[in-house]
Scaffold this motif. Structure first.
Motif, PDB file in Angstrom:
ATOM      1  N   GLU A   1       6.538 -14.641  -1.169  1.00 18.50           N
ATOM      2  CA  GLU A   1       7.624 -13.667  -1.071  1.00 18.50           C
ATOM      3  C   GLU A   1       7.702 -12.896  -2.380  1.00 18.50           C
ATOM      4  O   GLU A   1       7.883 -13.486  -3.442  1.00 18.50           O
ATOM      5  N   ASP A   2       7.551 -11.585  -2.312  1.00 14.98           N
ATOM      6  CA  ASP A   2       7.632 -10.713  -3.485  1.00 14.98           C
ATOM      7  C   ASP A   2       8.972  -9.989  -3.494  1.00 14.98           C
ATOM      8  O   ASP A   2       9.425  -9.504  -2.463  1.00 14.98           O
ATOM      9  N   LYS A   3       9.588  -9.905  -4.677  1.00 12.60           N
ATOM     10  CA  LYS A   3      10.809  -9.121  -4.864  1.00 12.60           C
ATOM     11  C   LYS A   3      10.560  -8.162  -6.019  1.00 12.60           C
ATOM     12  O   LYS A   3      10.177  -8.585  -7.107  1.00 12.60           O
TER      13      LYS A   3
ATOM     14  N   ARG B   1       2.517 -17.527 -10.765  1.00 12.40           N
ATOM     15  CA  ARG B   1       1.266 -16.935 -11.249  1.00 12.40           C
ATOM     16  C   ARG B   1       1.226 -15.424 -11.043  1.00 12.40           C
ATOM     17  O   ARG B   1       0.478 -14.728 -11.706  1.00 12.40           O
ATOM     18  N   TYR B   2       2.015 -14.901 -10.123  1.00 10.69           N
ATOM     19  CA  TYR B   2       1.936 -13.491  -9.764  1.00 10.69           C
ATOM     20  C   TYR B   2       3.104 -12.649 -10.277  1.00 10.69           C
ATOM     21  O   TYR B   2       3.206 -11.473  -9.949  1.00 10.69           O
ATOM     22  N   ASP B   3       3.996 -13.224 -11.073  1.00 16.51           N
ATOM     23  CA  ASP B   3       5.100 -12.454 -11.661  1.00 16.51           C
ATOM     24  C   ASP B   3       4.543 -11.483 -12.700  1.00 16.51           C
ATOM     25  O   ASP B   3       3.552 -11.765 -13.360  1.00 16.51           O
ATOM     26  N   TYR B   4       5.186 -10.320 -12.837  1.00 17.06           N
ATOM     27  CA  TYR B   4       4.835  -9.425 -13.943  1.00 17.06           C
ATOM     28  C   TYR B   4       5.973  -8.461 -14.252  1.00 17.06           C
ATOM     29  O   TYR B   4       6.844  -8.217 -13.428  1.00 17.06           O
ATOM     30  N   LYS B   5       5.925  -7.945 -15.481  1.00 12.80           N
ATOM     31  CA  LYS B   5       6.839  -6.895 -15.936  1.00 12.80           C
ATOM     32  C   LYS B   5       5.986  -5.755 -16.445  1.00 12.80           C
ATOM     33  O   LYS B   5       4.942  -5.990 -17.059  1.00 12.80           O
ATOM     34  N   ASP B   6       6.432  -4.534 -16.215  1.00 11.56           N
ATOM     35  CA  ASP B   6       5.638  -3.368 -16.581  1.00 11.56           C
ATOM     36  C   ASP B   6       6.560  -2.274 -17.107  1.00 11.56           C
ATOM     37  O   ASP B   6       7.647  -2.060 -16.566  1.00 11.56           O
TER      38      ASP B   6
ATOM     39  N   PHE C   1      10.272   1.389 -15.433  1.00 10.05           N
ATOM     40  CA  PHE C   1      10.256  -0.063 -15.580  1.00 10.05           C
ATOM     41  C   PHE C   1      10.037  -0.679 -14.199  1.00 10.05           C
ATOM     42  O   PHE C   1      10.574  -0.194 -13.216  1.00 10.05           O
ATOM     43  N   GLU C   2       9.257  -1.749 -14.150  1.00  7.70           N
ATOM     44  CA  GLU C   2       9.053  -2.464 -12.897  1.00  7.70           C
ATOM     45  C   GLU C   2       8.940  -3.955 -13.187  1.00  7.70           C
ATOM     46  O   GLU C   2       8.336  -4.370 -14.176  1.00  7.70           O
ATOM     47  N   HIS C   3       9.545  -4.763 -12.322  1.00  5.91           N
ATOM     48  CA  HIS C   3       9.482  -6.220 -12.442  1.00  5.91           C
ATOM     49  C   HIS C   3       9.216  -6.783 -11.051  1.00  5.91           C
ATOM     50  O   HIS C   3       9.865  -6.408 -10.086  1.00  5.91           O
ATOM     51  N   ARG C   4       8.225  -7.655 -10.959  1.00  2.01           N
ATOM     52  CA  ARG C   4       7.938  -8.327  -9.688  1.00  2.01           C
ATOM     53  C   ARG C   4       8.209  -9.811  -9.870  1.00  2.01           C
ATOM     54  O   ARG C   4       7.684 -10.439 -10.782  1.00  2.01           O
ATOM     55  N   ASN C   5       9.002 -10.374  -8.986  1.00  4.40           N
ATOM     56  CA  ASN C   5       9.313 -11.793  -8.989  1.00  4.40           C
ATOM     57  C   ASN C   5       8.767 -12.380  -7.695  1.00  4.40           C
ATOM     58  O   ASN C   5       9.118 -11.944  -6.605  1.00  4.40           O
ATOM     59  N   VAL C   6       7.872 -13.366  -7.831  1.00  2.32           N
ATOM     60  CA  VAL C   6       7.216 -13.978  -6.680  1.00  2.32           C
ATOM     61  C   VAL C   6       7.554 -15.463  -6.668  1.00  2.32           C
ATOM     62  O   VAL C   6       7.721 -16.083  -7.722  1.00  2.32           O
ATOM     63  N   ASN C   7       7.632 -16.051  -5.478  1.00  2.00           N
ATOM     64  CA  ASN C   7       7.935 -17.479  -5.416  1.00  2.00           C
ATOM     65  C   ASN C   7       6.778 -18.339  -5.942  1.00  2.00           C
ATOM     66  O   ASN C   7       6.914 -19.536  -6.084  1.00  2.00           O
ATOM     67  N   ASP C   8       5.640 -17.744  -6.284  1.00  2.00           N
ATOM     68  CA  ASP C   8       4.535 -18.407  -6.988  1.00  2.00           C
ATOM     69  C   ASP C   8       4.446 -17.735  -8.363  1.00  2.00           C
ATOM     70  O   ASP C   8       4.063 -16.566  -8.467  1.00  2.00           O
TER      71      ASP C   8
END
Length: 67
Positions: A16-18, A51-56, A42-49
């Protein structure tokens, strides 16, 4: 979208990506045919795993000639 193509095995949680996005830009036209623009996104992705989170952060500058 009609859901997953194949079912996940029992106990496997689907990903699940947010996303959170925000941006700001400002433009200035010193004459009618020229535009200067600058901004930040600005962009932020929060994933339930995790390993795939990132901030940009992206900064940009543009110059446009209108004719």
């Amino acid at each position: 979208y009609r859901g997953a193509i194949m079912a996940f095995p029992v106990g496997v949680v689907p990903r699940e990506d947010k996303y959170t996005r925000a941006g700001f830009d400002i433009a200035y036209a010193p004459v009618r045919w020229l535009e200067l623009k600058a901004g930040v996104n600005f962009e932020h992705r929060n994933v339930n795993d995790n390993r795939y989170d990132y901030k940009d952060r992206i900064g940009f500058v543009s110059l446009t000639a209108l004719y």
